[in-house]
Design an enzyme around this catalytic site. Structure first.
Site, short mmCIF file in Angstrom:
data_model
loop_
_atom_site.label_atom_id
_atom_site.label_comp_id
_atom_site.label_asym_id
_atom_site.label_seq_id
_atom_site.Cartn_x
_atom_site.Cartn_y
_atom_site.Cartn_z
N ASP A 158 0.83 -1.21 0.00
CA ASP A 158 0.00 0.00 0.00
C ASP A 158 0.87 1.27 0.00
OD1 ASP A 158 -2.87 0.92 0.42
OD2 ASP A 158 -1.92 1.95 2.10
N ASP B 189 -10.89 1.50 -4.46
CA ASP B 189 -10.80 2.97 -4.38
C ASP B 189 -11.41 3.66 -5.60
OD1 ASP B 189 -9.30 2.78 -2.00
OD2 ASP B 189 -7.39 2.79 -3.08
O1 TEU Z 1 -4.74 4.19 -1.46
C1 TEU Z 1 -3.84 5.19 -1.78
C2 TEU Z 1 -4.32 6.51 -2.26
O2 TEU Z 1 -3.66 7.48 -2.05
C3 TEU Z 1 -5.57 6.71 -3.04
O3 TEU Z 1 -5.82 5.89 -4.05
C4 TEU Z 1 -6.67 6.88 -2.12
O4 TEU Z 1 -7.37 5.76 -1.85
C5 TEU Z 1 -7.49 8.09 -2.07
O5 TEU Z 1 -8.78 7.68 -2.15
C6 TEU Z 1 -7.28 9.21 -2.99
O6 TEU Z 1 -8.48 9.86 -3.23
C7 TEU Z 1 -4.38 3.20 -0.56
C8 TEU Z 1 -5.54 2.24 -0.37
O7 TEU Z 1 -5.79 1.58 -1.57
C9 TEU Z 1 -6.70 2.99 0.18
O8 TEU Z 1 -7.84 2.18 0.30
C10 TEU Z 1 -6.30 3.54 1.52
O9 TEU Z 1 -7.31 4.37 2.01
C11 TEU Z 1 -5.01 4.34 1.47
O10 TEU Z 1 -3.99 3.70 0.69
C12 TEU Z 1 -4.44 4.51 2.86
O11 TEU Z 1 -3.98 3.28 3.34
#
Ligand code: TEU
Length: 592
Positions: free
Chosen positions: A219, A351
């Site tokens: 992540d 996401d």
């Molecule tokens: O996501 C990373 C991230 O910066 C983005 O895609 C984000 O989800 C955000 O919605 C931008 O609008 C990862 C994970 O996939 C996400 O689910 C987590 O919330 C985030 O990291 C934090 O761990």
């Protein structure tokens, strides 16, 4: 010595890394399948539904976090890295899941979230306990700005905003410092400069390898090396908070940290796949990260193509798709990573809103446009990912009440925009276009009231379209979206050009047609897709060379095809107009 379980036989035997020919299925456990009736998906539910994945033909499964967590960010805030949250089951069930997957020749990729932990993780609890704690430096603690008092507006150590709104700093009255959290205040950033932090992460990941996992999805892994000076960012006019990204994306020690991670965790396991989620990663850096010689990660999730319809306000500020931009973006990544790197290919994940609602037509042409989008994506060079429900053509949830959203990012957005005077009608439009909640509604297994997801009350409302869009209705229907995905996955397993072929964009400036050629010196593929709801002419370059080509896949139902019979579809000229959302893929011997 702990015994390391043998990896399963690769999907296709090959001297290359297995993941190049693989399709990976992502499960977001909370919404996949519930086995105990509490309305929340769990590991038991996944085990019960493995035959769905076998029928689809995927090679590996990536499961989003299932660890103990206060669930502030749906499990991406982990309070115990070596556990299963009781909501999701037990470690024994995890072991059973590994066995059941391996028995079916499916590999398991787990999600590692180590840019930050939960604030309830014992490491942070200890770190927070006192400025003198031996673990104080495991996180980023900083005093208020010179001459200011902690907690007063503007006293934050710098002006970085959190990804989820507001400042990236939280004042901790008790210990007298601020701590950094790039995501929610319950997700403090770990300090990777500290060797003990890195060693603890390595040890934890070795523990999962010993339990039998076959790979890691890391992540926001390109955020772990920060400029230790933590300089201010440049705030846009009228904004309080700036993006700190220039100071932590692909930071100074990132390559060193990744090489060390791989070396320390699995030095002699070339079969382990490493996938780095990397918001804001540049093409040049992605080339370095995925260069096999450097032994960092095998592929990156980049975000450029899922940002092409975003305005300055990101996911809540969407614009109509300009196809040229999407093609240019994906095409650039194809070309730049061709020599030494590798792409991951995705439209959807937990996401992202559902792609058929975003770039397709989730009304009349739902099935056709979902199949077209799948085809366009899967025949690029790289490893495709299928997100739960995407293989059914699941659509965005039609939110009419802002109280129905569950995601912290959306909840914060609603709160922050209401605070600056936006009306709920406008907010609803933004949420319906871009919220992460769309990806998180329960998986649609059948047309029963809870879509076969749970015997209880689902934790989040099921999309009302589950009466027609569901797995039970599609599995045995040769013309379903599901069967189309199955065919694409199968094509990749049997046609080497899908993995190995070069990639050439054609008709780059055309705003309706997405077209490209793949060529591995043996076979050539021509992909022709109409990404619009009107029929469109197509001028195929060098059209004569494709005249006797075989039509390997199309998304038109049999009664929609000009001849009505797939084996006669080639009788249709290659350059015949494409129907709305139609895709055709032709194959002929390479002329290289
Ligand atoms: O996501 C990373 C991230 O910066 C983005 O895609 C984000 O989800 C955000 O919605 C931008 O609008 C990862 C994970 O996939 C996400 O689910 C987590 O919330 C985030 O990291 C934090 O761990």
């Amino acid at each position: 010595m702990t015994s390391v379980p043998q990896p399963p036989t690769p999907a296709t035997t090959s001297d290359e890394a297995w993941w190049r020919r693989a399709t990976i299925y992502q499960i977001w456990p909370r919404s996949f399948a519930d086995s105990d009736g509490d309305g929340i998906g769990d590991l038991g539910g996944i085990i019960e539904r493995l035959d769905h994945l076998v029928a689809l033909g995927v090679d590996a499964v990536w499961i989003s976090p299932f660890y103990e967590s206060p669930m502030d960010d749906a499990g991406y805030d982990i309070s115990d890295y070596r556990s299963v949250d009781p909501l999701f089951g037990t470690l024994d069930q995890f072991d059973e899941l590994v066995r059941e997957l391996h028995r079916r020749d499916l590999r398991l990729i787990i999600d590692i979230v180590v840019n930050h932990s939960s604030d309830e993780h014992p490491w942070f609890v200890e770190s927070r306990s006192s400025p003198d704690s031996p673990q104080r430096d495991w996180y980023w603690w900083r005093p208020p700005r010179e001459g200011m008092t902690g907690g007063e507006p503007g006293a934050e150590p710098n002006n970085w905003g959190s990804v989820f709104g507001g400042s990236a700093w939280e004042w901790d009255e008790a210990s007298g410092d601020y701590y950094l959290h790039l995501f929610t205040r319950k997700q403090p950033d770990l300090n990777w400069e500290h060797p003990d932090v890195r060693a603890a992460v390595h040890e934890m990941m070795r523990w999962w390898i010993d339990r039998g996992v076959d790979g890691f999805r890391l992540d926001v892994i390109n955020f772990i090396s920060k400029d230790v000076a933590l300089p201010d960012g440049i705030a846009a006019e009228g904004e309080t908070w700036a993006s700190g990204m220039p100071h932590f994306v692909d930071g100074p020690r990132i390559h060193e940290f990744l090489q060390e991670l791989r070396r320390e965790v699995a030095p002699d396991r070339d079969d382990i796949v490493w996938i780095g989620e990397m918001p804001g990663v540049t093409l040049a850096e992605a080339g370095r990260y995925t260069d096999a010689q450097r032994r960092e990660v095998d592929m990156v999730f980049q975000f450029e193509h899922v940002g092409v319809d975003h305005g300055r306000g990101g996911r809540f500020d969407t614009r109509p798709l300009v196809l040229r931009k999407l093609k240019a973006s994906l095409g650039r990544w194809q070309v730049c990573l061709e020599a030494t790197g590798w792409n991951s290919l995705y439209w959807c994940n937990h996401d992202q809103p559902r792609v058929v609602s975003r770039f397709g037509d989730d009304g009349e042409f739902r099935a056709r446009s979902a199949k077209m989008l799948a085809t366009v994506l899967h025949l690029h060079r790289g490893t495709p990912f299928v997100y739960q429900g995407e293989e059914l053509g699941m659509t965005n949830f039609p939110f009419t009440d802002l109280g129905d959203v569950r995601d912290i990012e959306t909840v914060n957005y609603i709160q922050n925009t209401r605070a600056v005077g936006h009306g709920d009608d406008d907010i609803l439009v933004a949420v319906n276009a871009g919220a992460r909640d769309h990806a998180r509604t329960p998986m649609q297994w059948d047309d029963s009231p809870s879509a076969g997801f749970t015997d209880g009350e689902p934790w989040m409302a099921v999309n009302p379209d589950h009466d027609t869009v569901n797995a039970a209705a599609q599995l045995d229907d040769e013309e379903s979206v599901f069967q189309h995905y199955r065919r694409l996955i199968d094509l990749r397993h049997h046609l080497p050009v899908v993995t190995d072929g070069s990639f050439t964009t054609v008709l780059a400036d055309n705003d309706e047609i997405y077209a490209y050629i793949r060529d591995d010196g043996h076979d050539a593929l021509l992909v022709l897709a109409n990404v619009s709801g009107a029929s469109a002419p197509v001028e195929v370059p060098d059209v004569e060379s494709w005249n006797n080509a075989e039509l390997v896949i199309t998304n038109l139902a049999s009664d929609e095809r000009p001849t009505g019979r797939p084996e006669e579809a080639h009788l249709q000229p290659v350059d015949a107009d494409l129907q709305p959302w139609e895709v055709r893929v032709y194959r002929r011997p390479s002329e290289v």
